[in-house]
Design a protein around this motif. Structure first.
Motif, PDB file in Angstrom:
ATOM      1  N   ALA A 936       0.817  -1.231   0.000  1.00  0.00           N
ATOM      2  CA  ALA A 936       0.000   0.000   0.000  1.00  0.00           C
ATOM      3  C   ALA A 936       0.848   1.277   0.000  1.00  0.00           C
ATOM      4  CB  ALA A 936      -0.931  -0.013   1.211  1.00  0.00           C
ATOM      5  N   LYS A 937       2.080   1.185   0.559  1.00  0.00           N
ATOM      6  CA  LYS A 937       2.934   2.385   0.644  1.00  0.00           C
ATOM      7  C   LYS A 937       3.203   3.007  -0.734  1.00  0.00           C
ATOM      8  CE  LYS A 937       6.429   0.815   3.123  1.00  0.00           C
ATOM      9  NZ  LYS A 937       6.563  -0.229   4.120  1.00  0.00           N
ATOM     10  N   GLY A 938       3.323   2.146  -1.748  1.00  0.00           N
ATOM     11  CA  GLY A 938       3.668   2.673  -3.072  1.00  0.00           C
ATOM     12  C   GLY A 938       2.467   2.916  -3.957  1.00  0.00           C
ATOM     13  N   MET A 939       1.259   2.944  -3.379  1.00  0.00           N
ATOM     14  CA  MET A 939       0.066   2.960  -4.216  1.00  0.00           C
ATOM     15  C   MET A 939      -0.084   4.253  -5.024  1.00  0.00           C
ATOM     16  SD  MET A 939      -3.809   1.817  -3.398  1.00  0.00           S
ATOM     17  CE  MET A 939      -4.639   3.325  -3.001  1.00  0.00           C
ATOM     18  N   GLN A 940       0.179   5.403  -4.403  1.00  0.00           N
ATOM     19  CA  GLN A 940       0.011   6.668  -5.133  1.00  0.00           C
ATOM     20  C   GLN A 940       0.939   6.733  -6.338  1.00  0.00           C
ATOM     21  OE1 GLN A 940      -3.094   7.188  -3.798  1.00  0.00           O
ATOM     22  NE2 GLN A 940      -2.565   8.978  -5.058  1.00  0.00           N
ATOM     23  N   GLY A 941       2.206   6.364  -6.089  1.00  0.00           N
ATOM     24  CA  GLY A 941       3.193   6.346  -7.172  1.00  0.00           C
ATOM     25  C   GLY A 941       2.788   5.375  -8.267  1.00  0.00           C
ATOM     26  N   ALA A 942       2.143   4.267  -7.840  1.00  0.00           N
ATOM     27  CA  ALA A 942       1.749   3.223  -8.790  1.00  0.00           C
ATOM     28  C   ALA A 942       0.674   3.746  -9.739  1.00  0.00           C
ATOM     29  CB  ALA A 942       1.242   1.997  -8.041  1.00  0.00           C
ATOM     30  N   LEU A 943      -0.265   4.549  -9.201  1.00  0.00           N
ATOM     31  CA  LEU A 943      -1.333   5.107 -10.053  1.00  0.00           C
ATOM     32  C   LEU A 943      -0.726   6.021 -11.115  1.00  0.00           C
ATOM     33  CD1 LEU A 943      -4.024   5.784  -7.304  1.00  0.00           C
ATOM     34  CD2 LEU A 943      -4.311   4.245  -9.252  1.00  0.00           C
ATOM     35  N   THR A 944       0.261   6.830 -10.705  1.00  0.00           N
ATOM     36  CA  THR A 944       0.939   7.721 -11.652  1.00  0.00           C
ATOM     37  C   THR A 944       1.646   6.895 -12.724  1.00  0.00           C
ATOM     38  OG1 THR A 944       1.392   9.078  -9.700  1.00  0.00           O
ATOM     39  CG2 THR A 944       2.492   9.733 -11.753  1.00  0.00           C
ATOM     40  N   THR A 945       2.381   5.861 -12.259  1.00  0.00           N
ATOM     41  CA  THR A 945       3.106   4.986 -13.197  1.00  0.00           C
ATOM     42  C   THR A 945       2.144   4.365 -14.203  1.00  0.00           C
ATOM     43  OG1 THR A 945       4.690   4.452 -11.462  1.00  0.00           O
ATOM     44  CG2 THR A 945       4.623   2.940 -13.343  1.00  0.00           C
ATOM     45  N   ALA A 946       0.988   3.938 -13.700  1.00  0.00           N
ATOM     46  CA  ALA A 946       0.004   3.263 -14.571  1.00  0.00           C
ATOM     47  C   ALA A 946      -0.382   4.179 -15.720  1.00  0.00           C
ATOM     48  CB  ALA A 946      -1.218   2.868 -13.766  1.00  0.00           C
ATOM     49  N   LEU A 947      -0.625   5.432 -15.387  1.00  0.00           N
ATOM     50  CA  LEU A 947      -1.062   6.382 -16.409  1.00  0.00           C
ATOM     51  C   LEU A 947       0.072   6.690 -17.396  1.00  0.00           C
ATOM     52  CD1 LEU A 947      -3.451   8.073 -17.334  1.00  0.00           C
ATOM     53  CD2 LEU A 947      -2.647   9.944 -15.885  1.00  0.00           C
ATOM     54  N   GLU A 948       1.261   6.962 -16.820  1.00  0.00           N
ATOM     55  CA  GLU A 948       2.407   7.308 -17.672  1.00  0.00           C
ATOM     56  C   GLU A 948       2.746   6.164 -18.626  1.00  0.00           C
ATOM     57  OE1 GLU A 948       5.397   8.343 -14.827  1.00  0.00           O
ATOM     58  OE2 GLU A 948       4.589  10.358 -14.507  1.00  0.00           O
ATOM     59  N   PHE A 949       2.691   4.910 -18.084  1.00  0.00           N
ATOM     60  CA  PHE A 949       3.043   3.734 -18.895  1.00  0.00           C
ATOM     61  C   PHE A 949       2.084   3.615 -20.083  1.00  0.00           C
ATOM     62  CE2 PHE A 949       3.058  -0.690 -20.189  1.00  0.00           C
ATOM     63  CZ  PHE A 949       4.392  -1.079 -20.074  1.00  0.00           C
ATOM     64  N   ALA A 950       0.762   3.788 -19.802  1.00  0.00           N
ATOM     65  CA  ALA A 950      -0.247   3.647 -20.861  1.00  0.00           C
ATOM     66  C   ALA A 950      -0.069   4.744 -21.911  1.00  0.00           C
ATOM     67  CB  ALA A 950      -1.643   3.702 -20.253  1.00  0.00           C
ATOM     68  N   GLN A 951       0.186   5.982 -21.425  1.00  0.00           N
ATOM     69  CA  GLN A 951       0.344   7.096 -22.369  1.00  0.00           C
ATOM     70  C   GLN A 951       1.570   6.897 -23.269  1.00  0.00           C
ATOM     71  OE1 GLN A 951       0.292  10.306 -19.566  1.00  0.00           O
ATOM     72  NE2 GLN A 951      -1.899  10.736 -19.857  1.00  0.00           N
ATOM     73  N   SER A 952       2.668   6.394 -22.652  1.00  0.00           N
ATOM     74  CA  SER A 952       3.907   6.221 -23.438  1.00  0.00           C
ATOM     75  C   SER A 952       3.726   5.178 -24.532  1.00  0.00           C
ATOM     76  CB  SER A 952       5.066   5.810 -22.525  1.00  0.00           C
ATOM     77  OG  SER A 952       4.894   4.460 -22.129  1.00  0.00           O
ATOM     78  N   LYS A 953       2.853   4.185 -24.302  1.00  0.00           N
ATOM     79  CA  LYS A 953       2.684   3.096 -25.280  1.00  0.00           C
ATOM     80  C   LYS A 953       1.651   3.433 -26.352  1.00  0.00           C
ATOM     81  CE  LYS A 953       5.528   0.256 -23.246  1.00  0.00           C
ATOM     82  NZ  LYS A 953       6.834   0.020 -23.859  1.00  0.00           N
ATOM     83  N   LEU A 954       0.654   4.248 -25.947  1.00  0.00           N
ATOM     84  CA  LEU A 954      -0.439   4.478 -26.909  1.00  0.00           C
ATOM     85  C   LEU A 954      -0.223   5.821 -27.628  1.00  0.00           C
ATOM     86  CD1 LEU A 954      -3.366   3.137 -24.695  1.00  0.00           C
ATOM     87  CD2 LEU A 954      -2.273   2.006 -26.619  1.00  0.00           C
TER      88      LEU A 954
END
Length: 954
Positions: A936-954
């Protein structure tokens, strides 16, 4: 071939006064070290070792002749892979033999053999060569000149009488035991007046050994030295197949009428060209080899199955399974035959061998059924194996070895032949990791060697060796009178009263030697003039107890086990004080243990009768073991025993217990006993007179001519100790029933208080199952509550499988629990779907067909979270979704699914991996769906990563 066999038997029976005996079954009797009977002498081993009971039929034999069915495959004589490559190796063969047990010796044995070969079979004398033992200075053995001179006196030319060393002309039963020089008769196929002496024993196909005459005159001791045997024996063996080849003037066993009818039948049933007898490179496509393999193997299968050895997973059964599977492969792969060819050959085999071995005629249909069932099972496991290999190869990294553990599992669990694995991998251009595979095989062998089947050394204090037995007899030490073991009565109040027994120590036995005295603290065997202890035999455990010296009440000598050896009962005792021959002892059997064995042995007879009554007359006993705790019974069966049949069997037993039948026991002459219709007897050497145990019908009535009393009750030949009335059994519960191999079932049962306890436990468990069933029927809307119920069903399933309770009830409860488990799983899935639908609706409304949805939602399990993602993507096909769900435990679940439109740019597995790595977790999946978890500690960062990863690929 039939005439050749008959002429051999007739010659010894009519001209030389031998007793003709039937072949023993190929399942060895009482010899755990042997997989199959592999020589004519196996059944006579107790005579050579001196352990035969003086009152048994076996002990009466002096001159014997027979034709013995032998199987050599697995173990020391492993001919399996050679069979088919040449024209003379077989897994099944017939051994013609004549024996002398302390009667005639070298002179008569040689002259009879010469007379039969040259006068009855009319083999030209100039084609025969004889060998004799040339001596061995290292063992202090001189050449067997007595044997050589005998042959010369019979008119064999000196150039045809040849000496050979130990390895060729000295026969040994094993590393220790009876052995002696032998003389072999060899035949020259070429003849024509030539001298072929130089080719004898050189492995030439032109000059072959046809008959071996063994003169047992020594015994090899553990230290390796040889001692003369107290009694000399003759043991001869001549392979029928080889002899027939000579007499029919053929060069291959497969060209004789023992095989030609089978080879013709194979040709009719397959698409291959006719058999031509080709070997090696000349045999293109191995077609002739396949003919030989199938003809040989189907004979072995018929003989083994008729004798109660069925293809299975260990010991002889495993070897037979390999034989069957090898034959099936040659049928289908080389001869291109349809399934069922193997079983279609059975009637031909029966035609060839049935006259000599009538048991084949009796079991023809059963043999065909077992072959067909096993063939079908093998063909389906081949299919499965092929699929597993395909799948594994697809998942492998290029240019690596095929994983050894997968190959081992195919070989061990599916019985997939190793050469076939190699072949299939070769076709795909990859190889097996052989070193790792051999390591696994070694590991497995070590594990198996630790088991009881490994022929652990006999207890040396209770197993008399051949010299000690001879010494006892020559010193006129009488065999033990063990009739007091049957001396017990029923008291007024239904309790058993065992008569006391006083005895004299005749001899002590320790470290393979007879002694008059044994010091304090030593373990030894005690031989008494009489005993009331039951020695282990007939499947019943031995008694335990103690003895005291008369007049010394305070010192107990514990008796740990009791064995019968050559008519002497040996008590294994710890000498608390010095023991001497002549000591007067009082014997005390552990009465509780004895009574429990008596109860379970009588119950075994009741069970045997009930099984036959319920399952039909063809239900034959295959083995039994009686201990104080329980009884075990193995029997022939057509299929699984049903719940109803188990209940009926228990009911028949209980009816006989309620009637409190009298157990009648009497000793009667063996010939009289064998005439009883419906008599139950196993394949065993019985003493003469023999003990009959009859329930409810006096033995005299059973013995009267044309009496059918034994058809209506239990009548068995049995040396065990029994109750005097069946009522004392009280109750019997069958607590386990399983198939050992196809066609043989094993039941385990308990009696008395244990049976009552098993029933009570069964009732309690049935009530628990009822309670779960009721709760399952109520409408449960909470997932955790349903999951708890599911867990409860799982735990109950484990308890029901492992608890001693009536087997019929176990099977009933297992059926109910299986259905409950299915119901619970379906209900959980349904509730999860309902929850997921609600959550998906909320998110859909919130994001309204966006291309990417990333969010957090509350979900009780990863399975629910995954369903929410699936629902979203179903309802909005163009959307890619990644959801996180924080848990009370501090863990975060992650689930994602990628829209087909976004492939291959965006991969679900990579997306989940990037997100979960950010939360110090793990993830996995396919390009379309993936799941994982993190912290749970890394959850906020994970949400950001999720978005950045999707944007970089699409």
């Amino acid at each position: 071939a039939g005439q050749v066999r008959a002429a051999f038997l007739r010659f010894f029976e009519e001209r030389h006064g031998h007793r003709r005996l039937p072949s023993a079954p190929v399942r060895p009797r009482g010899d755990p070290r042997l997989l199959f009977v592999n020589a004519g002498m196996n059944q006579f081993k107790p005579i050579f070792l001196g352990t035969v009971h003086p009152r048994s039929e076996l002990a009466q034999h002096r001159r014997v002749v027979n034709s013995q069915k032998c199987v050599r495959a697995g173990g020391k004589h492993n001919d399996l892979e050679d069979v088919g490559r040449d024209t003379y190796h077989h897994t099944f063969f017939e051994m013609l033999g004549n024996w002398s047990f302390g009667d005639y010796f070298k002179e008569e044995a040689c002259s009879m053999a010469w007379e039969l070969l040259t006068e009855v079979y009319e083999i030209p004398r100039d084609r025969l060569y004889v060998t004799y033992f040339g001596g061995d200075p290292s063992l202090g053995l001189s050449a067997d000149e007595e044997c050589r001179d005998m042959w010369l006196r019979l008119g064999v030319p000196a150039t045809h009488v040849l000496p050979f060393p130990l390895k060729d002309n000295f026969w040994e039963m094993g590393d220790t035991g009876p052995c002696g020089p032998c003389t072999e008769i060899h035949y020259d196929h070429v003849g024509g007046g030539r001298n072929a002496a130089a080719l004898v024993n050189q492995g030439s196909p032109d000059v072959v050994e046809i008959w071996n005459l063994v003169f047992m005159q020594y015994s090899r001791e553990v230290e390796g030295n040889l001692l003369p045997l107290p009694q000399h024996h003759v043991d001869t063996g001549m392979g029928l197949e080889r002899l027939v080849t000579v007499l029919q003037n053929k060069r291959s066993n497969y060209d004789t009428d023992l095989f030609t009818p089978i080879l013709d039948a194979i040709h009719k049933g397959c698409r291959a060209p006719r058999y031509q007898g080709l070997v090696g490179d000349a045999d293109v496509g191995h077609v002739n080899m396949a003919y030989r393999v199938v003809a040989d193997h189907v004979r072995t299968l018929c003989v083994c199955i008729a004798d109660g050895i069925y293809p299975g997973v260990s010991g002889a059964e495993l070897v037979l399974r390999r034989i069957l599977r090898r034959a099936v492969r040659f049928c289908s792969e080389v001869l291109q035959a349809p399934p069922g060819l193997l079983a279609s050959l059975v009637p031909t085999v029966v035609e060839v061998l049935g006259d000599a071995y009538p048991e084949l005629m009796k079991n023809t249909d059963q043999i065909k059924d077992i072959i067909n069932e096993n063939e079908a099972a093998f063909l389906s496991s081949l299919e499965r194996g092929r699929r597993i290999i395909e799948r594994t190869v697809q998942q492998m990294e290029p240019s690596t070895h095929f994983p050894a553990e997968v190959a081992w599992s195919l070989y061990g669990n599916l019985g997939f032949p190793l050469d076939l694995i190699d072949l299939m991998l070769e076709e795909k251009g990859i190889s097996l990791d052989s070193a790792a595979f051999n390591e696994l095989a070694l590991e497995d062998a070590k594990q198996k060697a630790g088991g009881p089947q490994a022929g652990q050394p006999e207890n040396t204090n209770t197993h008399l060796d051949v010299h000690s037995l001879a010494q006892l007899r020559s010193s006129n030490v009488p065999t033990t009178d063990d009739s007091p073991k049957y001396a017990y009565t029923l008291g007024q109040h239904g309790q058993y009263e065992f008569s006391p027994c006083q005895a004299t120590v005749l001899m002590l036995y320790r470290d393979q030697s007879l002694q008059k005295e044994v010091g304090a603290g030593q373990r030894c065997g005690v031989i008494l003039d009489r005993t009331n202890f039951y020695a282990e035999q007939g499947g019943q455990d031995s008694d335990q107890g103690y003895m005291i010296r008369v007049g010394q009440q305070d010192i107990l000598f514990p008796v740990e086990s009791v064995r019968l050896c050559g008519g002497y009962v040996i008590h294994e005792v710890v000498a608390v004080e010095a023991l001497r021959a002549g000591d007067q002892m009082q014997l005390f059997v552990d009465e509780a243990q004895r009574l429990a064995c008596m109860t379970n042995h009588t119950a075994t007879h009741l069970l045997n009768f009930a099984l036959r009554h319920v399952l039909g007359d063809s239900t034959e006993q295959r083995g039994s073991h009686v201990t104080a705790e329980r009884l075990r019974f193995d029997f022939d069966t057509k299929g699984h025993v049903t719940v109803e049949q188990l209940q009926q069997v228990e009911q028949v037993v209980q009816d006989m217990i309620k009637r409190n039948e009298v157990v009648h026991m009497a000793e009667v002459p063996l010939t009289l006993a064998r005439r009883v219709q419906g008599l139950r007897a196993v394949d065993e050497g019985y003493p003469d007179p023999v003990r009959i145990v009859s329930l409810g019908v006096p033995v005299e009535s059973v013995l009267t001519r044309d009496s059918e009393a034994a058809m209506q009750t239990s009548v068995e030949l049995c040396c065990g100790t029994h109750l005097l009335q069946t009522g004392s059994v009280e109750d019997l519960a069958i607590i386990s029933e399983r198939q050992l191999v196809k066609g043989i079932s094993r039941v385990v049962a308990v009696t008395g208080g244990q049976a009552k306890q098993a029933r009570e436990v069964g009732q309690c468990l049935a009530m628990e199952v009822d309670s779960v069933s009721l709760r399952m029927k109520q409408r449960i809307s909470s997932i955790p509550e349903m999951q708890n119920l599911s867990k409860e069903v799982g735990q109950l399933t484990k308890v029901v499988a492992s608890t001693a309770m009536p087997q019929w009830q176990r099977k009933e409860l297992q059926t109910i629990l299986k259905a409950l488990q299915r119901t619970a799983n379906t209900a959980i899935k349904k509730l999860e779907l309902q929850q997921a639908e609600k959550k998906a609706q909320i998110l859909l409304a919130k994001y309204c067909n966006q291309a990417v949805i990333i969010d957090t939602v509350p979900a009780d399990s990863l399975s629910i979270l995954m369903k929410v993602v699936n629902q979203l993507c179903d309802k909005s096909p163009g959307t890619s979704v990644l959801l996180l769900s924080p848990q009370a435990s501090g863990e975060v679940f992650c689930a994602c699914q990628v829209s087909k439109n976004c492939l291959p740019a965006l991969s679900a597995a990579d997306w989940a991996m990037a997100v979960c790595t950010q939360m110090e977790g793990k993830a996995g999946g396919s390009p379309i769906v993936a799941k994982g978890s993190g912290n749970a500690k890394g959850m906020q960062g994970a949400l950001t990563t999720a978005l950045e990863f999707a944007q970089s690929k699409l």
